[in-house]
Design a protein around this motif. Structure first.
Motif, PDB file in Angstrom:
ATOM      1  N   THR A  32       0.833  -1.208   0.000  1.00  0.00           N
ATOM      2  CA  THR A  32       0.000   0.000   0.000  1.00  0.00           C
ATOM      3  C   THR A  32       0.865   1.255   0.000  1.00  0.00           C
ATOM      4  O   THR A  32       2.030   1.232   0.411  1.00  0.00           O
ATOM      5  CB  THR A  32      -0.921   0.042   1.231  1.00  0.00           C
ATOM      6  OG1 THR A  32      -0.127   0.252   2.416  1.00  0.00           O
ATOM      7  CG2 THR A  32      -1.729  -1.247   1.361  1.00  0.00           C
ATOM      8  N   ALA A  33       0.255   2.366  -0.418  1.00  0.00           N
ATOM      9  CA  ALA A  33       0.961   3.643  -0.438  1.00  0.00           C
ATOM     10  C   ALA A  33       1.324   4.088   0.973  1.00  0.00           C
ATOM     11  O   ALA A  33       2.405   4.635   1.206  1.00  0.00           O
ATOM     12  CB  ALA A  33       0.091   4.700  -1.120  1.00  0.00           C
ATOM     13  N   ALA A  34       0.430   3.846   1.932  1.00  0.00           N
ATOM     14  CA  ALA A  34       0.695   4.255   3.315  1.00  0.00           C
ATOM     15  C   ALA A  34       1.908   3.522   3.878  1.00  0.00           C
ATOM     16  O   ALA A  34       2.764   4.120   4.541  1.00  0.00           O
ATOM     17  CB  ALA A  34      -0.540   3.993   4.178  1.00  0.00           C
ATOM     18  N   ASP A  37       5.071   4.923   2.228  1.00  0.00           N
ATOM     19  CA  ASP A  37       5.404   6.230   2.791  1.00  0.00           C
ATOM     20  C   ASP A  37       6.123   6.069   4.124  1.00  0.00           C
ATOM     21  O   ASP A  37       7.142   6.724   4.383  1.00  0.00           O
ATOM     22  CB  ASP A  37       4.108   7.034   2.993  1.00  0.00           C
ATOM     23  CG  ASP A  37       4.126   8.346   2.229  1.00  0.00           C
ATOM     24  OD1 ASP A  37       5.159   8.680   1.620  1.00  0.00           O
ATOM     25  OD2 ASP A  37       3.105   9.048   2.244  1.00  0.00           O
ATOM     26  N   GLY A  56      -6.157   2.331  -2.035  1.00  0.00           N
ATOM     27  CA  GLY A  56      -6.137   3.519  -1.178  1.00  0.00           C
ATOM     28  C   GLY A  56      -5.670   4.770  -1.883  1.00  0.00           C
ATOM     29  O   GLY A  56      -6.385   5.766  -1.957  1.00  0.00           O
ATOM     30  N   GLU A  57      -4.468   4.741  -2.424  1.00  0.00           N
ATOM     31  CA  GLU A  57      -3.912   5.903  -3.135  1.00  0.00           C
ATOM     32  C   GLU A  57      -3.179   5.422  -4.376  1.00  0.00           C
ATOM     33  O   GLU A  57      -2.357   4.519  -4.304  1.00  0.00           O
ATOM     34  CB  GLU A  57      -2.951   6.689  -2.245  1.00  0.00           C
ATOM     35  CG  GLU A  57      -2.382   7.930  -2.925  1.00  0.00           C
ATOM     36  CD  GLU A  57      -1.448   8.726  -2.024  1.00  0.00           C
ATOM     37  OE1 GLU A  57      -1.068   9.846  -2.412  1.00  0.00           O
ATOM     38  OE2 GLU A  57      -1.095   8.223  -0.941  1.00  0.00           O
ATOM     39  N   ASP A  58      -3.477   6.007  -5.493  1.00  0.00           N
ATOM     40  CA  ASP A  58      -2.854   5.619  -6.753  1.00  0.00           C
ATOM     41  C   ASP A  58      -1.355   5.896  -6.705  1.00  0.00           C
ATOM     42  O   ASP A  58      -0.903   6.897  -6.132  1.00  0.00           O
ATOM     43  CB  ASP A  58      -3.498   6.391  -7.905  1.00  0.00           C
ATOM     44  CG  ASP A  58      -3.003   5.920  -9.251  1.00  0.00           C
ATOM     45  OD1 ASP A  58      -3.480   4.867  -9.714  1.00  0.00           O
ATOM     46  OD2 ASP A  58      -2.126   6.586  -9.830  1.00  0.00           O
ATOM     47  N   ALA A  61      -0.153   9.382  -7.871  1.00  0.00           N
ATOM     48  CA  ALA A  61      -0.311  10.460  -6.883  1.00  0.00           C
ATOM     49  C   ALA A  61       0.765  10.355  -5.808  1.00  0.00           C
ATOM     50  O   ALA A  61       1.302  11.368  -5.344  1.00  0.00           O
ATOM     51  CB  ALA A  61      -1.700  10.391  -6.264  1.00  0.00           C
ATOM     52  N   LEU A  62       1.084   9.115  -5.409  1.00  0.00           N
ATOM     53  CA  LEU A  62       2.133   8.905  -4.414  1.00  0.00           C
ATOM     54  C   LEU A  62       3.473   9.410  -4.923  1.00  0.00           C
ATOM     55  O   LEU A  62       4.204  10.116  -4.217  1.00  0.00           O
ATOM     56  CB  LEU A  62       2.216   7.419  -4.083  1.00  0.00           C
ATOM     57  CG  LEU A  62       3.301   6.983  -3.101  1.00  0.00           C
ATOM     58  CD1 LEU A  62       3.067   7.595  -1.723  1.00  0.00           C
ATOM     59  CD2 LEU A  62       3.345   5.456  -2.996  1.00  0.00           C
ATOM     60  N   ARG A  65       3.595  13.184  -4.984  1.00  0.00           N
ATOM     61  CA  ARG A  65       3.725  13.723  -3.625  1.00  0.00           C
ATOM     62  C   ARG A  65       5.156  13.583  -3.119  1.00  0.00           C
ATOM     63  O   ARG A  65       5.690  14.493  -2.469  1.00  0.00           O
ATOM     64  CB  ARG A  65       2.744  13.011  -2.707  1.00  0.00           C
ATOM     65  CG  ARG A  65       2.742  13.510  -1.274  1.00  0.00           C
ATOM     66  CD  ARG A  65       1.403  13.252  -0.596  1.00  0.00           C
ATOM     67  NE  ARG A  65       0.994  11.868  -0.726  1.00  0.00           N
ATOM     68  CZ  ARG A  65       1.449  10.874   0.044  1.00  0.00           C
ATOM     69  NH1 ARG A  65       2.354  11.137   0.967  1.00  0.00           N
ATOM     70  NH2 ARG A  65       1.012   9.642  -0.106  1.00  0.00           N
TER      71      ARG A  65
END
Length: 223
Positions: A32-34, A37, A56-58, A61-62, A65
């Motif tokens: 996952t992106a989380a 990160d 959750g997050e593409d 986009a990650l 960011r």
């Protein structure tokens, strides 16, 4: 070299992790992106292999960011999105390379070597330091023209020192680069590797700064 894989497909993610580990990379895999990160905040990765279709997050986009907050780690996008528009968006978002699944593991490893060499300003396929010659693609060292038999960890450590020739590298930095979270590390493992490099190459190939860390020996001292 320590690699972060961000891939939500369990079979592919585990396959990439195991395959790169067999090629002597330190690898952490998250889905996952989380999680990715959080991992970037904790470990000093040399490169990221990033899927775009994450829960959750593409991934696009990650990536955007990461770049917006100044993260310069080389990122290779590995995705099923093969449209030209997607490739353009990925590269414009800050990807260093964009690959479409499926891909051969050896090619991915070669792409990782290429982006990490560029990141440290060492684009040449052969690195030279005094009488030492190192081929990062094969992790093969030569001293005064003769081959040097190194273990995978010794070769990884030598590559790190050569990639940062004018930098004092702390013990924590070196351990972080050489080992992923799955691998157990003995307390004196780093010192043992450094002892072997000195014995196999030259006594002054690695300089010790007691209580601070290590650096590559001066080229004129390694002749």
């Amino acid at each position: 070299m320590r690699i972060l894989i961000v891939e939500d497909d369990p079979m592919l993610g585990d396959g990439l992790r195991r395959g790169l580990q067999l090629l002597d990379y330190a690898v952490d895999w998250f889905s996952t992106a989380a999680e990715a990160d959080h991992a970037l905040e904790l470990a000093g990765y040399d490169a990221v292999v990033l899927d775009l279709g994450l829960p959750g997050e593409d991934g696009m986009a990650l990536l955007a960011r990461w770049r917006a907050r100044g993260c310069r780690i080389p990122v290779i996008v590995l995705t099923a999105r093969d449209a030209i528009e997607s490739r353009i968006c990925g590269l414009d978002a800050g990807a260093d390379d964009y690959l479409v699944k499926p891909i051969a593991l050896d090619e991915l490893a070669a792409r990782l070597r290429a982006v990490t060499r560029r990141a440290v300003g060492m684009s040449s396929p052969v690195w030279k330091h005094g009488a030492l010659e190192f081929h990062p693609a094969r992790r093969q060292a030569f001293w005064a023209g003769a081959p040097v038999e190194l273990t995978s960890r010794e070769a990884m450590l030598l590559e790190l020192l050569l990639a940062h020739p004018n930098r004092l590298l702390t013990r924590d930095f070196l351990r972080d680069k050489l080992y992923d979270w799955q691998g157990g590390v003995e307390s004196n493992a780093l010192e043992v590797h450094i002892h072997h490099l000195r014995r196999k190459i030259h006594p002054r190939i690695v300089r010790t700064f007691r209580g601070a860390g290590y650096t590559l020996g001066a080229a004129e001292d390694c002749q």
